[in-house]
Design a protein around this motif. Structure first.
Motif, short mmCIF file in Angstrom:
data_model
loop_
_atom_site.label_atom_id
_atom_site.label_comp_id
_atom_site.label_asym_id
_atom_site.label_seq_id
_atom_site.Cartn_x
_atom_site.Cartn_y
_atom_site.Cartn_z
N THR A 7 27.52 47.47 -15.69
CA THR A 7 28.43 47.40 -16.83
C THR A 7 28.41 46.04 -17.50
O THR A 7 29.29 45.71 -18.28
N LEU A 8 27.39 45.27 -17.23
CA LEU A 8 27.30 43.89 -17.71
C LEU A 8 26.79 43.82 -19.13
O LEU A 8 25.85 44.54 -19.50
N GLU A 9 27.36 42.93 -19.92
CA GLU A 9 26.86 42.64 -21.26
C GLU A 9 25.73 41.63 -21.13
O GLU A 9 25.74 40.77 -20.24
N VAL A 10 24.76 41.70 -22.02
CA VAL A 10 23.59 40.80 -21.96
C VAL A 10 24.03 39.34 -21.99
O VAL A 10 23.47 38.50 -21.28
N ALA A 11 25.06 39.03 -22.74
CA ALA A 11 25.52 37.65 -22.86
C ALA A 11 26.09 37.12 -21.54
O ALA A 11 26.21 35.91 -21.36
N ASP A 12 26.42 38.01 -20.62
CA ASP A 12 27.02 37.61 -19.35
C ASP A 12 26.03 37.50 -18.21
O ASP A 12 26.43 37.33 -17.05
N LEU A 13 24.73 37.63 -18.48
CA LEU A 13 23.75 37.55 -17.41
C LEU A 13 23.82 36.20 -16.71
O LEU A 13 23.96 35.16 -17.36
N PRO A 14 23.74 36.19 -15.39
CA PRO A 14 23.83 34.93 -14.65
C PRO A 14 22.60 34.06 -14.86
O PRO A 14 21.47 34.57 -14.90
N VAL A 15 22.82 32.78 -15.00
CA VAL A 15 21.74 31.81 -15.16
C VAL A 15 21.52 31.04 -13.86
O VAL A 15 20.40 30.83 -13.44
N THR A 16 22.61 30.66 -13.25
CA THR A 16 22.54 29.88 -12.01
C THR A 16 22.97 30.71 -10.82
O THR A 16 23.56 31.79 -10.98
N LEU A 17 22.72 30.19 -9.64
CA LEU A 17 23.19 30.87 -8.43
C LEU A 17 24.71 30.96 -8.45
O LEU A 17 25.28 31.98 -8.07
N GLY A 18 25.38 29.93 -8.91
CA GLY A 18 26.83 29.96 -9.02
C GLY A 18 27.31 31.07 -9.94
O GLY A 18 28.31 31.73 -9.66
N ASP A 19 26.60 31.26 -11.06
CA ASP A 19 26.93 32.36 -11.98
C ASP A 19 26.78 33.71 -11.28
O ASP A 19 27.59 34.61 -11.48
N LEU A 20 25.74 33.85 -10.49
CA LEU A 20 25.47 35.11 -9.78
C LEU A 20 26.58 35.40 -8.78
O LEU A 20 27.09 36.52 -8.72
N VAL A 21 26.97 34.39 -8.02
CA VAL A 21 28.04 34.57 -7.05
C VAL A 21 29.34 34.92 -7.77
O VAL A 21 30.06 35.84 -7.35
N ALA A 22 29.63 34.25 -8.88
CA ALA A 22 30.85 34.53 -9.65
C ALA A 22 30.82 35.95 -10.21
O ALA A 22 31.86 36.64 -10.23
N LEU A 23 29.67 36.41 -10.65
CA LEU A 23 29.53 37.77 -11.16
C LEU A 23 29.88 38.80 -10.08
O LEU A 23 30.65 39.73 -10.30
N TYR A 24 29.33 38.62 -8.89
CA TYR A 24 29.64 39.52 -7.79
C TYR A 24 31.11 39.41 -7.38
O TYR A 24 31.76 40.42 -7.07
N ASP A 25 31.65 38.21 -7.42
CA ASP A 25 33.05 38.02 -7.06
C ASP A 25 33.97 38.75 -8.04
O ASP A 25 34.91 39.44 -7.62
N ARG A 26 33.71 38.63 -9.34
CA ARG A 26 34.52 39.34 -10.34
C ARG A 26 34.41 40.86 -10.18
O ARG A 26 35.40 41.57 -10.25
N ALA A 27 33.20 41.33 -9.93
CA ALA A 27 32.99 42.78 -9.76
C ALA A 27 33.70 43.28 -8.52
O ALA A 27 34.28 44.37 -8.53
N GLN A 28 33.69 42.50 -7.46
CA GLN A 28 34.36 42.90 -6.23
C GLN A 28 35.87 42.94 -6.45
O GLN A 28 36.55 43.86 -5.97
N THR A 29 36.40 42.00 -7.20
CA THR A 29 37.82 41.98 -7.51
C THR A 29 38.22 43.19 -8.34
O THR A 29 39.24 43.83 -8.08
N ARG A 30 37.39 43.52 -9.34
CA ARG A 30 37.66 44.71 -10.17
C ARG A 30 37.63 45.99 -9.35
O ARG A 30 38.43 46.88 -9.52
N LYS A 31 36.67 46.05 -8.43
CA LYS A 31 36.53 47.25 -7.60
C LYS A 31 37.75 47.41 -6.69
O LYS A 31 38.22 48.52 -6.46
N ALA A 32 38.27 46.31 -6.19
CA ALA A 32 39.42 46.36 -5.28
C ALA A 32 40.72 46.71 -6.01
O ALA A 32 41.64 47.22 -5.39
N ALA A 33 40.76 46.45 -7.31
CA ALA A 33 42.01 46.70 -8.07
C ALA A 33 42.24 48.16 -8.37
O ALA A 33 41.52 49.03 -8.24
#
Length: 85
Positions: free
Chosen positions: A59-85
């Motif tokens: 469900t990711l928008e192209v503008a939100d693609l991760p660039v760094t490892l930190g971005d990738l971890v944050a992406l998974y963290d946000r998705a996990q939070t949304r899934k838990a809600a």
């Protein structure tokens, strides 16, 4: 195991299995500046989906693609939070 450590462990396993070399895995590491190519990235996404039960890229928008490892971890963290809600 934390989400960050799970992602890092999978990256390390994939790079070892694919005979790739990686710099130190820091949040600032730019993913495209490494040997972690598109096949490695596809393997990572598939393995993470198997482990976590979701794919944050579905469900990711192209503008939100991760660039760094930190971005990738944050992406998974946000998705996990949304899934838990």
């Amino acid at each position: 195991m934390s989400l960050r450590s799970t992602i890092i462990a999978e990256i390390e396993t994939i790079t070892r299995d694919q005979n790739k070399t990686m710099p130190a895995l820091t949040d600032a590491m730019v993913l495209m500046d490494t040997d972690f190519d598109s096949l490695c990235f596809a393997l990572l996404v598939a393995r993470m989906e198997d482990r976590l039960g979701f794919d944050p890229f579905s469900t990711l928008e192209v503008a939100d693609l991760p660039v760094t490892l930190g971005d990738l971890v944050a992406l998974y963290d946000r998705a996990q939070t949304r899934k838990a809600a």
